[in-house]
Design an enzyme around this catalytic site. Structure first.
Site, PDB file in Angstrom:
ATOM      1  N   ARG A  94       0.902  -1.170   0.000  1.00 25.15           N
ATOM      2  CA  ARG A  94       0.000   0.000   0.000  1.00 25.15           C
ATOM      3  C   ARG A  94       0.923   1.197   0.000  1.00 25.15           C
ATOM      4  O   ARG A  94       1.676   1.428   0.951  1.00 25.15           O
ATOM      5  CB  ARG A  94      -0.905  -0.032   1.246  1.00 25.15           C
ATOM      6  CG  ARG A  94      -1.700   1.261   1.509  1.00 25.15           C
ATOM      7  CD  ARG A  94      -2.706   1.547   0.400  1.00 25.15           C
ATOM      8  NE  ARG A  94      -3.499   2.761   0.679  1.00 25.15           N
ATOM      9  CZ  ARG A  94      -3.181   3.989   0.258  1.00 25.15           C
ATOM     10  NH1 ARG A  94      -2.075   4.204  -0.449  1.00 25.15           N
ATOM     11  NH2 ARG A  94      -3.960   5.012   0.553  1.00 25.15           N
ATOM     12  N   HIS A  97       1.929   7.098   1.825  1.00 24.01           N
ATOM     13  CA  HIS A  97       0.862   8.096   1.729  1.00 24.01           C
ATOM     14  C   HIS A  97       0.578   8.704   3.093  1.00 24.01           C
ATOM     15  O   HIS A  97       1.116   8.259   4.105  1.00 24.01           O
ATOM     16  CB  HIS A  97      -0.413   7.443   1.184  1.00 24.01           C
ATOM     17  CG  HIS A  97      -1.057   6.502   2.171  1.00 24.01           C
ATOM     18  ND1 HIS A  97      -0.573   5.228   2.424  1.00 24.01           N
ATOM     19  CD2 HIS A  97      -2.136   6.648   2.993  1.00 24.01           C
ATOM     20  CE1 HIS A  97      -1.327   4.648   3.339  1.00 24.01           C
ATOM     21  NE2 HIS A  97      -2.277   5.484   3.714  1.00 24.01           N
ATOM     22  N   HIS A  99      -2.926  11.082   5.203  1.00 23.01           N
ATOM     23  CA  HIS A  99      -4.309  11.565   5.065  1.00 23.01           C
ATOM     24  C   HIS A  99      -4.694  12.456   6.236  1.00 23.01           C
ATOM     25  O   HIS A  99      -3.964  12.550   7.220  1.00 23.01           O
ATOM     26  CB  HIS A  99      -5.299  10.411   4.897  1.00 23.01           C
ATOM     27  CG  HIS A  99      -4.913   9.140   5.580  1.00 23.01           C
ATOM     28  ND1 HIS A  99      -5.016   8.966   6.927  1.00 23.01           N
ATOM     29  CD2 HIS A  99      -4.394   7.978   5.084  1.00 23.01           C
ATOM     30  CE1 HIS A  99      -4.607   7.746   7.236  1.00 23.01           C
ATOM     31  NE2 HIS A  99      -4.214   7.125   6.153  1.00 23.01           N
ATOM     32  N   GLU A 103      -5.530   6.802  11.612  1.00 23.29           N
ATOM     33  CA  GLU A 103      -5.793   5.451  11.084  1.00 23.29           C
ATOM     34  C   GLU A 103      -5.548   4.422  12.172  1.00 23.29           C
ATOM     35  O   GLU A 103      -4.433   4.288  12.664  1.00 23.29           O
ATOM     36  CB  GLU A 103      -4.871   5.189   9.883  1.00 23.29           C
ATOM     37  CG  GLU A 103      -4.894   3.758   9.358  1.00 23.29           C
ATOM     38  CD  GLU A 103      -3.988   3.591   8.134  1.00 23.29           C
ATOM     39  OE1 GLU A 103      -4.006   4.461   7.244  1.00 23.29           O
ATOM     40  OE2 GLU A 103      -3.248   2.589   8.076  1.00 23.29           O
ATOM     41  N   HIS A 142       2.939   7.118   6.083  1.00 22.32           N
ATOM     42  CA  HIS A 142       3.149   5.712   6.433  1.00 22.32           C
ATOM     43  C   HIS A 142       3.024   4.802   5.214  1.00 22.32           C
ATOM     44  O   HIS A 142       2.651   5.253   4.134  1.00 22.32           O
ATOM     45  CB  HIS A 142       2.158   5.292   7.526  1.00 22.32           C
ATOM     46  CG  HIS A 142       0.730   5.588   7.184  1.00 22.32           C
ATOM     47  ND1 HIS A 142       0.167   6.819   7.406  1.00 22.32           N
ATOM     48  CD2 HIS A 142      -0.253   4.829   6.624  1.00 22.32           C
ATOM     49  CE1 HIS A 142      -1.099   6.807   7.022  1.00 22.32           C
ATOM     50  NE2 HIS A 142      -1.380   5.619   6.530  1.00 22.32           N
ATOM     51  N   GLU A 164     -10.724   6.115   1.189  1.00 21.69           N
ATOM     52  CA  GLU A 164      -9.430   5.537   0.859  1.00 21.69           C
ATOM     53  C   GLU A 164      -8.984   5.995  -0.535  1.00 21.69           C
ATOM     54  O   GLU A 164      -7.809   5.910  -0.877  1.00 21.69           O
ATOM     55  CB  GLU A 164      -9.555   4.009   0.950  1.00 21.69           C
ATOM     56  CG  GLU A 164      -8.317   3.202   0.668  1.00 21.69           C
ATOM     57  CD  GLU A 164      -7.174   3.393   1.649  1.00 21.69           C
ATOM     58  OE1 GLU A 164      -7.376   3.989   2.733  1.00 21.69           O
ATOM     59  OE2 GLU A 164      -6.058   2.955   1.338  1.00 21.69           O
ATOM     60  N   HIS A 277     -23.333   4.047  25.567  1.00 21.78           N
ATOM     61  CA  HIS A 277     -22.023   4.698  25.701  1.00 21.78           C
ATOM     62  C   HIS A 277     -22.236   6.192  25.907  1.00 21.78           C
ATOM     63  O   HIS A 277     -22.929   6.821  25.104  1.00 21.78           O
ATOM     64  CB  HIS A 277     -21.159   4.408  24.468  1.00 21.78           C
ATOM     65  CG  HIS A 277     -21.025   2.932  24.233  1.00 21.78           C
ATOM     66  ND1 HIS A 277     -20.066   2.173  24.855  1.00 21.78           N
ATOM     67  CD2 HIS A 277     -21.783   2.079  23.503  1.00 21.78           C
ATOM     68  CE1 HIS A 277     -20.231   0.897  24.498  1.00 21.78           C
ATOM     69  NE2 HIS A 277     -21.257   0.814  23.678  1.00 21.78           N
ATOM     70  N   HIS A 321     -28.563  -0.449  23.778  1.00 21.57           N
ATOM     71  CA  HIS A 321     -28.489  -1.602  22.867  1.00 21.57           C
ATOM     72  C   HIS A 321     -27.978  -2.844  23.570  1.00 21.57           C
ATOM     73  O   HIS A 321     -27.403  -2.769  24.659  1.00 21.57           O
ATOM     74  CB  HIS A 321     -27.627  -1.283  21.645  1.00 21.57           C
ATOM     75  CG  HIS A 321     -26.246  -0.758  21.963  1.00 21.57           C
ATOM     76  ND1 HIS A 321     -26.031   0.516  22.426  1.00 21.57           N
ATOM     77  CD2 HIS A 321     -25.018  -1.337  21.905  1.00 21.57           C
ATOM     78  CE1 HIS A 321     -24.738   0.708  22.616  1.00 21.57           C
ATOM     79  NE2 HIS A 321     -24.103  -0.404  22.327  1.00 21.57           N
TER      80      HIS A 321
HETATM   81 MN    MN Z   1      -3.299   5.177   5.548  1.00 23.10          MN
HETATM   82 MN    MN Z   2     -22.053  -0.907  22.768  1.00 22.42          MN
END
Ligand code: MN
Ligand code: MN
Length: 383
Positions: A94, A97, A99, A103, A142, A164, A277, A321
């Site tokens: 990959r 690059h 961004h 990530e 990376h 991506e 949460h 949930h």
């Molecule tokens: Mn990346």
């Molecule tokens: Mn949860």
């Protein structure tokens, strides 16, 4: 129709409500989503779509492997995080690059080498394999390269709008910079850049890299201060009566300041308890097994969704949930949050730590429920 056939073809009928579906229909999709075809009677109201299978995402095929993404475009409610599922062939690269987003990654199969260099010239180079994580902060350059067996992983970015297909690729920049500028920048001649590829490489073939130690470069400013690698599967899980969980956030993986996660394993027949949460939305990735999730959205709104391997689920901020294992094998899934800490509120724990007579005024439950609540004072999924 024989009895057997009728049982194999589910119909949207529950307790005399509904009618047969005479088609057109997709039986395969109906069979995978029994709680959508025949919702529990408690489901009510209009809810956003909270499921998107990676199997329905566009596959980008390239020389080095494939990639597909589930983002806000596929699932409009999913604004906080976006996911990419990628496979690289042995030696597949990959491209170098960077961004706008951070990530976070979980290796599903195989192994790969990853590298990064930070804003102070501190570098990072490690091999990761199934069960390991990595984290690259936003804007940090990376690369990823599969080792000899290839690799498949899940990437999670801290913005639902990530794509991506919109990353900063090193070849793309070289291509769009005049050779005279490149020559000045690197102190060489224009002709030295004659062989630069004419379009971005993205995922391309490479030779399997040499042993890790022979690939290392010592930076004058040293290594990145907090490793970008973490072994999630080697973390000791918290065991509960219905399964186990490994929680990873900035408290035990210091580099991961924007993303927290829990790798949850639910035993057959067991449930991930009723909870919510208090900090952010939840982005889910189902790894193996089968389950269903009921989501309570207040004002009488509730919906149930079915999940299997490769599906993405989503729970908007604060909605209650549960996840029930409906199969006969363990259900493994990742809960992910755009937050530095993993946080959840257990319904059981809330009830147990609230005066009993107050709980009884609301719920009219008997002593058996109250006794059970008193035994549940400890949080179920927390160290
Ligand atoms: Mn990346
Ligand atoms: Mn949860």
């Amino acid at each position: 129709m024989t009895d057997t056939t009728e049982r194999q073809v589910p119909q949207p009928i529950r307790d005399g409500q509904g009618a047969t579906d005479t088609g057109p229909r997709s039986l395969a999709v109906d069979l995978e989503n029994p709680d959508v075809l025949v919702p529990p009677e408690q489901d009510a109201g209009t809810m956003p779509n909270l499921k998107f299978p990676f199997s329905q995402a566009h596959m980008r095929l390239d020389a080095g492997g494939w990639a597909r993404e589930v983002t806000q475009r596929e699932m409009p409610i999913a604004t906080t995080l976006a996911g990419v599922n990628m496979r690289l062939k042995p030696g597949g690269i990959r491209e170098l690059h960077w961004h706008l987003q951070s990530e976070w990654a979980y290796v599903l199969e195989g192994s790969c080498r990853i590298s990064a260099v930070d804003q102070e010239g501190r570098n990072f180079l490690e091999d990761v394999s199934a069960g390991d994580l990595w984290f690259f902060p936003q804007g940090i350059p990376h690369h990823i390269q599969a080792l000899d067996k290839g690799v498949e992983f899940l990437l999670v970015f801290n913005d639902g709008n990530f794509s991506e297909n919109n990353t900063f690729q090193v070849t793309d920049w070289f291509n769009h910079t005049p050779p005279s500028v490149l020559a000045k920048n690197f102190g060489v001649s224009e002709a030295d850049f004659a062989a630069i590829p004419q379009s971005e490489l993205y995922m391309f073939n490479g030779a399997v890299p040499p042993p890790l130690e022979s690939d290392r470069i010592v930076s004058p400013t040293g290594n990145v201060p907090s490793s970008f690698k973490h072994s999630l599967d080697s973390q000791t899980p918290l065991r509960t009566s219905g399964g186990n969980v490994r929680i990873v956030d900035s408290t035990n993986f210091a580099a991961s300041t924007t993303t927290s996660a829990a790798l949850v394993e639910i035993d057959p027949g067991a449930i991930r308890e009723l909870h919510w949460h208090p900090n952010n939305d939840e982005w889910q990735y189902y790894i193996s097994g089968k389950g269903r999730m009921g989501v309570f959205a207040n004002s009488g709104h509730n919906r149930t969704y079915d999940f299997g391997p490769g599906d993405v689920g989503y729970v908007p901020f604060a909605m209650g949930h549960y996840i029930e294992n409906t199969g006969d094998a363990p259900l493994r899934m990742l809960e992910m949050f755009k937050a530095p800490r993993f946080e959840d509120v257990s319904l059981c724990q809330w009830m147990a730590l609230t005066p009993g007579e107050l709980v009884q005024h609301h719920l009219k439950v008997n002593d058996r429920v109250m006794d059970s609540l008193r035994r549940e004072k400890q949080p179920i999924f927390r160290p």
